[in-house]
Design a protein around this motif. Structure first.
Motif, PDB file in Angstrom:
ATOM      1  N   THR A 185     -82.541  74.159 -87.008  1.00  0.00           N
ATOM      2  CA  THR A 185     -82.802  73.034 -87.907  1.00  0.00           C
ATOM      3  C   THR A 185     -81.955  71.800 -87.603  1.00  0.00           C
ATOM      4  O   THR A 185     -82.247  70.722 -88.111  1.00  0.00           O
ATOM      5  CB  THR A 185     -82.550  73.461 -89.365  1.00  0.00           C
ATOM      6  OG1 THR A 185     -81.199  73.943 -89.485  1.00  0.00           O
ATOM      7  CG2 THR A 185     -83.504  74.574 -89.774  1.00  0.00           C
ATOM      8  N   TYR A 195     -76.441  78.530 -96.251  1.00  0.00           N
ATOM      9  CA  TYR A 195     -76.790  77.120 -96.071  1.00  0.00           C
ATOM     10  C   TYR A 195     -77.055  76.838 -94.594  1.00  0.00           C
ATOM     11  O   TYR A 195     -76.681  77.600 -93.706  1.00  0.00           O
ATOM     12  CB  TYR A 195     -75.662  76.220 -96.588  1.00  0.00           C
ATOM     13  CG  TYR A 195     -74.601  75.910 -95.562  1.00  0.00           C
ATOM     14  CD1 TYR A 195     -74.648  74.730 -94.818  1.00  0.00           C
ATOM     15  CD2 TYR A 195     -73.558  76.806 -95.304  1.00  0.00           C
ATOM     16  CE1 TYR A 195     -73.691  74.453 -93.866  1.00  0.00           C
ATOM     17  CE2 TYR A 195     -72.593  76.528 -94.359  1.00  0.00           C
ATOM     18  CZ  TYR A 195     -72.671  75.347 -93.631  1.00  0.00           C
ATOM     19  OH  TYR A 195     -71.721  75.078 -92.680  1.00  0.00           O
ATOM     20  N   THR A 246     -80.362  70.198 -92.138  1.00  0.00           N
ATOM     21  CA  THR A 246     -81.678  69.717 -91.734  1.00  0.00           C
ATOM     22  C   THR A 246     -81.602  68.204 -91.539  1.00  0.00           C
ATOM     23  O   THR A 246     -80.580  67.573 -91.837  1.00  0.00           O
ATOM     24  CB  THR A 246     -82.749  70.038 -92.792  1.00  0.00           C
ATOM     25  OG1 THR A 246     -82.559  69.176 -93.932  1.00  0.00           O
ATOM     26  CG2 THR A 246     -82.675  71.492 -93.243  1.00  0.00           C
ATOM     27  N   ALA A 274     -79.328  72.059 -96.731  1.00  0.00           N
ATOM     28  CA  ALA A 274     -80.191  73.016 -97.428  1.00  0.00           C
ATOM     29  C   ALA A 274     -79.388  74.254 -97.797  1.00  0.00           C
ATOM     30  O   ALA A 274     -78.707  74.834 -96.948  1.00  0.00           O
ATOM     31  CB  ALA A 274     -81.382  73.402 -96.554  1.00  0.00           C
ATOM     32  N   THR A 315     -82.556  71.209-101.011  1.00  0.00           N
ATOM     33  CA  THR A 315     -81.997  70.348 -99.967  1.00  0.00           C
ATOM     34  C   THR A 315     -81.307  69.148-100.586  1.00  0.00           C
ATOM     35  O   THR A 315     -81.959  68.256-101.150  1.00  0.00           O
ATOM     36  CB  THR A 315     -83.098  69.885 -98.998  1.00  0.00           C
ATOM     37  OG1 THR A 315     -83.751  71.036 -98.433  1.00  0.00           O
ATOM     38  CG2 THR A 315     -82.501  69.054 -97.867  1.00  0.00           C
TER      39      THR A 315
END
Length: 231
Positions: free
Chosen positions: A96, A187, A190, A195, A214
């Protein structure tokens, strides 16, 4: 001295295993985890070993916990003349964030749960590529004592908004569950924000899967991931 990695190029390493009973497959497991494309740095070697260990643990879990269930279901179906089942377990990942010396991703598993419903799990990892170690969540809130309160308040606001809009449903006592089941390891980063997530069933029915919230990077106290951490 070699310059620290700004990004970590990886490629998926896919492995599969199959277990049989009386020559008939009863359990298959597929594992896809990241493998650093280059391992010249100590950080890349450490990351490679970490996911090699996760792969071995996944297959051991399948053999120790899922295989006995699969064998029992197989024999029960055989005795009742029902179609023979074949259990399946999967472990995958999704990168991510991969820039600024940080590499973030989540790994996820899927297996047959109670009454055949899928059981989902997720794990978040965010790595400091210069040191080669995971970064604690609180490091993204430098000097903020109430960082956990910030996250819980944000999640509570999102839940209230979602329920009011009718787009999601949570347990009756979700406020208590938010605090009880919060885990600072759950966690990942992103493009839109930090997030954080909760296990399946922890704060919502199974239909909601794994609840994810998020927190935008513009939130006061939240450090931008491209910024250098404080000395």
């Amino acid at each position: 001295m070699k310059a620290p990695l700004a990004q970590l190029p990886t490629q998926p390493l896919v492995t599969e295993r199959e277990w049989t009973e009386d020559g008939i497959p009863v359990l298959t497991a597929t594992c896809s985890l990241p493998q650093p494309a280059m391992v010249q740095s100590a950080a890349a070697r450490r990351i490679r070993r970490y996911y090699q260990l996760q792969r071995r643990c996944f297959f051991k879990y399948c053999e120790a916990w899922l295989l006995p269930q699969a064998r029992a279901e197989y024999h029960a179906a055989l005795d009742a003349s029902r179609p023979l089942p074949c259990f399946r377990a999967e472990l995958g990942y999704c990168v991510t964030w991969n820039q600024g010396g940080l590499w973030s991703l989540y790994t996820h598993t899927r297996e047959a749960g109670p009454a055949g419903a899928p059981l989902l799990t997720r794990r978040g990892d965010t790595w400091d590529l210069s040191a080669g170690y995971p970064i604690p969540l609180q490091d993204f809130f430098p000097g903020v004592r109430g960082w956990k309160r910030t996250l819980l308040s944000f999640a509570a606001g999102e839940i209230t908004r979602q329920e009011a809009a009718g787009v999601a449903r949570y347990h009756e006592h979700w406020r208590q569950a938010l605090r009880r089941h919060f885990n600072g390891q759950n966690y990942y980063l992103t493009e839109d924000g930090l997030a954080f997530f909760y296990p399946m069933y922890a704060i919502a029915p199974s239909a909601e899967g794994i609840p994810v919230f998020t927190l935008p990077y513009g939130t006061p106290g939240l450090r931008q991931p491209t910024q250098e951490p404080p000395p």
